[in-house]
Design a protein around this motif. Structure first.
Motif, PDB file in Angstrom:
ATOM      1  N   GLN A 213     -36.538 -21.519 -15.116  1.00 15.52           N
ATOM      2  CA  GLN A 213     -35.175 -21.702 -15.618  1.00 15.52           C
ATOM      3  C   GLN A 213     -35.152 -21.713 -17.141  1.00 15.52           C
ATOM      4  N   LYS A 214     -36.157 -22.305 -17.756  1.00 18.37           N
ATOM      5  CA  LYS A 214     -36.249 -22.309 -19.213  1.00 18.37           C
ATOM      6  C   LYS A 214     -36.349 -20.894 -19.756  1.00 18.37           C
ATOM      7  N   LYS A 215     -37.139 -20.058 -19.079  1.00 16.36           N
ATOM      8  CA  LYS A 215     -37.287 -18.671 -19.527  1.00 16.36           C
ATOM      9  C   LYS A 215     -35.967 -17.919 -19.415  1.00 16.36           C
ATOM     10  N   ILE A 216     -35.230 -18.158 -18.340  1.00 10.28           N
ATOM     11  CA  ILE A 216     -33.921 -17.523 -18.162  1.00 10.28           C
ATOM     12  C   ILE A 216     -32.969 -17.972 -19.274  1.00 10.28           C
ATOM     13  N   ASN A 217     -32.933 -19.274 -19.531  1.00  7.35           N
ATOM     14  CA  ASN A 217     -32.057 -19.806 -20.577  1.00  7.35           C
ATOM     15  C   ASN A 217     -32.419 -19.241 -21.948  1.00  7.35           C
ATOM     16  N   THR A 218     -33.710 -19.143 -22.223  1.00  7.30           N
ATOM     17  CA  THR A 218     -34.167 -18.613 -23.509  1.00  7.30           C
ATOM     18  C   THR A 218     -33.750 -17.161 -23.690  1.00  7.30           C
ATOM     19  N   LEU A 219     -33.881 -16.373 -22.630  1.00  8.36           N
ATOM     20  CA  LEU A 219     -33.474 -14.969 -22.690  1.00  8.36           C
ATOM     21  C   LEU A 219     -31.972 -14.854 -22.961  1.00  8.36           C
ATOM     22  N   PRO A 340     -14.514 -18.699 -27.517  1.00  3.55           N
ATOM     23  CA  PRO A 340     -14.996 -19.904 -26.829  1.00  3.55           C
ATOM     24  C   PRO A 340     -16.118 -19.611 -25.836  1.00  3.55           C
ATOM     25  N   THR A 341     -16.112 -18.413 -25.242  1.00  2.00           N
ATOM     26  CA  THR A 341     -17.143 -18.085 -24.254  1.00  2.00           C
ATOM     27  C   THR A 341     -18.504 -17.956 -24.910  1.00  2.00           C
ATOM     28  N   ILE A 342     -18.570 -17.321 -26.078  1.00  2.00           N
ATOM     29  CA  ILE A 342     -19.842 -17.195 -26.790  1.00  2.00           C
ATOM     30  C   ILE A 342     -20.369 -18.569 -27.199  1.00  2.00           C
ATOM     31  N   VAL A 343     -19.480 -19.418 -27.725  1.00  2.00           N
ATOM     32  CA  VAL A 343     -19.909 -20.775 -28.105  1.00  2.00           C
ATOM     33  C   VAL A 343     -20.436 -21.532 -26.891  1.00  2.00           C
ATOM     34  N   TYR A 344     -19.754 -21.377 -25.753  1.00  2.00           N
ATOM     35  CA  TYR A 344     -20.189 -22.058 -24.527  1.00  2.00           C
ATOM     36  C   TYR A 344     -21.550 -21.542 -24.062  1.00  2.00           C
ATOM     37  N   ILE A 345     -21.742 -20.237 -24.091  1.00  2.00           N
ATOM     38  CA  ILE A 345     -23.031 -19.676 -23.649  1.00  2.00           C
ATOM     39  C   ILE A 345     -24.164 -20.213 -24.508  1.00  2.00           C
ATOM     40  N   ILE A 346     -23.943 -20.278 -25.820  1.00  2.00           N
ATOM     41  CA  ILE A 346     -24.983 -20.791 -26.715  1.00  2.00           C
ATOM     42  C   ILE A 346     -25.300 -22.245 -26.379  1.00  2.00           C
ATOM     43  N   TYR A 347     -24.257 -23.048 -26.168  1.00  2.00           N
ATOM     44  CA  TYR A 347     -24.504 -24.445 -25.768  1.00  2.00           C
ATOM     45  C   TYR A 347     -25.253 -24.500 -24.444  1.00  2.00           C
ATOM     46  N   ARG A 348     -24.760 -23.750 -23.461  1.00  5.63           N
ATOM     47  CA  ARG A 348     -25.276 -23.860 -22.089  1.00  5.63           C
ATOM     48  C   ARG A 348     -26.725 -23.402 -21.969  1.00  5.63           C
ATOM     49  N   SER A 349     -27.117 -22.414 -22.761  1.00  4.63           N
ATOM     50  CA  SER A 349     -28.456 -21.847 -22.635  1.00  4.63           C
ATOM     51  C   SER A 349     -29.462 -22.460 -23.611  1.00  4.63           C
ATOM     52  N   SER A 350     -28.988 -23.299 -24.534  1.00  2.64           N
ATOM     53  CA  SER A 350     -29.902 -23.933 -25.490  1.00  2.64           C
ATOM     54  C   SER A 350     -30.772 -24.977 -24.796  1.00  2.64           C
ATOM     55  N   PRO A 351     -31.980 -25.202 -25.303  1.00  5.02           N
ATOM     56  CA  PRO A 351     -32.813 -26.284 -24.765  1.00  5.02           C
ATOM     57  C   PRO A 351     -32.094 -27.620 -24.862  1.00  5.02           C
ATOM     58  N   ILE A 352     -32.252 -28.459 -23.865  1.00  2.65           N
ATOM     59  CA  ILE A 352     -31.548 -29.740 -23.828  1.00  2.65           C
ATOM     60  C   ILE A 352     -31.809 -30.563 -25.087  1.00  2.65           C
ATOM     61  N   ARG A 353     -33.045 -30.522 -25.565  1.00  2.00           N
ATOM     62  CA  ARG A 353     -33.399 -31.352 -26.722  1.00  2.00           C
ATOM     63  C   ARG A 353     -32.928 -30.772 -28.051  1.00  2.00           C
ATOM     64  N   TYR A 354     -32.504 -29.505 -28.069  1.00  4.13           N
ATOM     65  CA  TYR A 354     -32.171 -28.866 -29.344  1.00  4.13           C
ATOM     66  C   TYR A 354     -30.836 -28.124 -29.298  1.00  4.13           C
ATOM     67  N   LYS A 355     -29.887 -28.673 -28.576  1.00  4.68           N
ATOM     68  CA  LYS A 355     -28.575 -28.034 -28.502  1.00  4.68           C
ATOM     69  C   LYS A 355     -27.838 -28.093 -29.834  1.00  4.68           C
ATOM     70  N   GLY A 356     -27.997 -29.148 -30.575  1.00  2.66           N
ATOM     71  CA  GLY A 356     -27.366 -29.248 -31.890  1.00  2.66           C
ATOM     72  C   GLY A 356     -27.939 -28.238 -32.863  1.00  2.66           C
ATOM     73  N   LEU A 357     -29.255 -28.056 -32.841  1.00  4.59           N
ATOM     74  CA  LEU A 357     -29.902 -27.092 -33.728  1.00  4.59           C
ATOM     75  C   LEU A 357     -29.326 -25.698 -33.512  1.00  4.59           C
ATOM     76  N   PHE A 358     -29.201 -25.291 -32.257  1.00  6.96           N
ATOM     77  CA  PHE A 358     -28.739 -23.933 -31.995  1.00  6.96           C
ATOM     78  C   PHE A 358     -27.236 -23.780 -32.212  1.00  6.96           C
ATOM     79  N   GLN A 359     -26.476 -24.870 -32.134  1.00  4.66           N
ATOM     80  CA  GLN A 359     -25.080 -24.784 -32.566  1.00  4.66           C
ATOM     81  C   GLN A 359     -25.021 -24.535 -34.068  1.00  4.66           C
ATOM     82  N   GLY A 360     -25.919 -25.195 -34.801  1.00  2.09           N
ATOM     83  CA  GLY A 360     -25.999 -24.938 -36.240  1.00  2.09           C
ATOM     84  C   GLY A 360     -26.409 -23.506 -36.529  1.00  2.09           C
TER      85      GLY A 360
END
Length: 435
Positions: A213-219, A340-360
């Motif tokens: 699942q992590k690999k899918i999210n990363t892709l 909003p969909t792009i922002v949501y995808i970025i949030y949803r697929s980011s690692p749980i521990r680093y969702k803030g980093l990838f929003q930045g």
């Protein structure tokens, strides 16, 4: 699929969105008059005021990148609270500053830091409330409502700002900004008291994500961050190259620019409400559905650009006004779906521990896309208005092809993941039966 929200979660979403709306109201109030305020109240030269404005805006972006990571490493809600305290205080302080350059610049930098501390972390807090795990997808509606709250602020603030300036002066604008900031802070503190009591099943300690699942999210994350640059570059031409085209057309006697300025925010609000209602009524949303939303947005924007590129031909049989207005509406609908969909995808697929980093990171990528807009201005020539829109359409076609490929790859991986999970469950059942 678990797609219902408890009363506490609904309350926390409402409070967070209202908090964001009032924060944006304060921000847009000031942005509408900032350069004029610096030149008239502090007697700064126009060039100096523009430099201060650029530093202020640049510091917001820079702080946004690091504040997301800071929220990942520390108490995210506390980071946002500090940001609200800081921006609210600066709105109150700035009108009383003496005309000393270093003090003015320092206050603007502190204000920008306060704004930057809140932006990516509020998005992560919003996503966290939905408490999705594995492939559960039902938080998109919250991100649409987030865009709705921001757009409502953008609709109200400029008119209010100019009214206050003409009626009561600049100090009244900052006073209202302070009051809006204070309301935003109070609402956030109320939100925080509810948020800390919520249980989060999607935390890595409670519900660890599998390697597959992590690999899918990363892709998905890397792909959307990359494709997003292309999509936003083309989409944001609405505010530049498309405006040039309308300007050149209005010289022939029809002032569409003013019409678009008056109706854009109203139409966007209507489309966002409709989009939210449609998504909320959907009981089951999969990654394929999310990618389809992106594809629909790309297609609509492509149709708008093709229409403009074909303007000279179409205008023989269709009114030029109708061609441009329809193209503009198609771009607005596309923007409503894509942003909003792009922002949501970025949030949803980011690692749980680093969702803030990838929003930045997403904010920085958005800034990169905006910085490339000048290429559209270079391509645009009144003697050949079709060329840039053909190029923008080509960029969108490339984006659509990449999304289709991504959709197919992710669907195959998810099918394989489900198949492997079924085999594992069957093996466990057989072992239990044997025992």
């Amino acid at each position: 699929m678990r797609n219902t929200l408890t009363k506490e979660r609904k309350s926390s979403i409402s409070l967070l969105l209202l908090s964001k709306m009032f924060e944006r109201l304060a921000f847009y109030l000031i942005m509408a008059i900032l350069i004029q305020y610096l030149t008239e109240s502090f007697k700064l030269a126009t060039d100096t005021a523009e430099i201060y404005y650029s530093i202020f805006y640049g510091m917001i972006g820079l702080t946004t990148l690091f504040s997301g990571l800071l929220g990942d490493l520390r108490d995210r809600a506390k980071i946002v609270k500090i940001g609200f305290f800081l921006l609210t205080a600066m709105y109150l302080v700035i009108p009383f500053l003496p005309s000393i350059s270093i003090l003015i610049l320092t206050a603007l930098i502190l204000l920008s830091i306060g704004i930057g501390l809140t932006s990516p972390n509020i998005i992560v807090l919003l996503g966290n409330i939905y408490n999705e795990k594995e492939n559960e997808i039902f938080g998109l509606s919250g991100f649409i409502l987030f865009s709705l709250a921001v757009n409502m602020s953008g609709l109200i603030a400029p008119g209010l700002s100019f009214y206050l300036k003409n009626s009561l002066g600049y100090n009244a604008i900052f006073l209202f900004a302070f009051l809006f900031g204070l309301i935003s802070l109070i609402l956030f503190l109320k939100f925080k008291s509810i948020y800390t009591k919520l249980d989060f099943l999607s935390s890595p300690e409670v519900n660890p994500v599998s390697i597959s699942q992590k690999k899918i999210n990363t892709l998905i994350l890397i792909s959307i961050l990359t494709i997003g640059v292309l999509i936003r570059f083309a989409l944001n031409q609405k505010g530049l190259t498309f405006t040039f085209f309308v300007r050149d057309y209005t010289e022939k006697g029809f002032d569409l620019s003013q019409l678009f300025s008056n109706i854009e925010k109203y139409i966007s609000l209507i489309f966002l409400v409709l989009f939210s209602v449609i998504i909320t009524r959907r009981k089951h949303i999969k990654w394929g559905n999310i990618f389809n939303i992106i594809l629909i947005g790309i297609v609509l924007c492509s149709i708008a650009f093709i229409t403009i590129a074909s303007f000279d031909t179409l205008s023989y049989s269709i009114s030029g006004n109708i061609i441009i207005i329809n193209a503009f509406i198609f771009i607005l609908i596309a923007e409503t779906l894509l942003s909003p969909t792009i922002v949501y995808i970025i949030y949803r697929s980011s690692p749980i521990r680093y969702k803030g980093l990838f929003q930045g990171v997403s904010y920085i990528i958005m800034a990169i896309s905006n910085s490339l807009l000048f290429l559209g201005a270079i391509l645009y020539k009144p003697s050949d208005t079709a060329l840039p829109f053909i190029i923008f359409t080509s960029i969108l076609v490339i984006s659509a092809i990449l999304i289709i490929i991504l959709k197919k790859v992710i669907n195959n991986k998810l099918i394989g993941l489900e198949r492997n999970s079924g085999i594992t469950a069957a093996n466990k059942s057989n072992r239990c039966t044997t025992k």
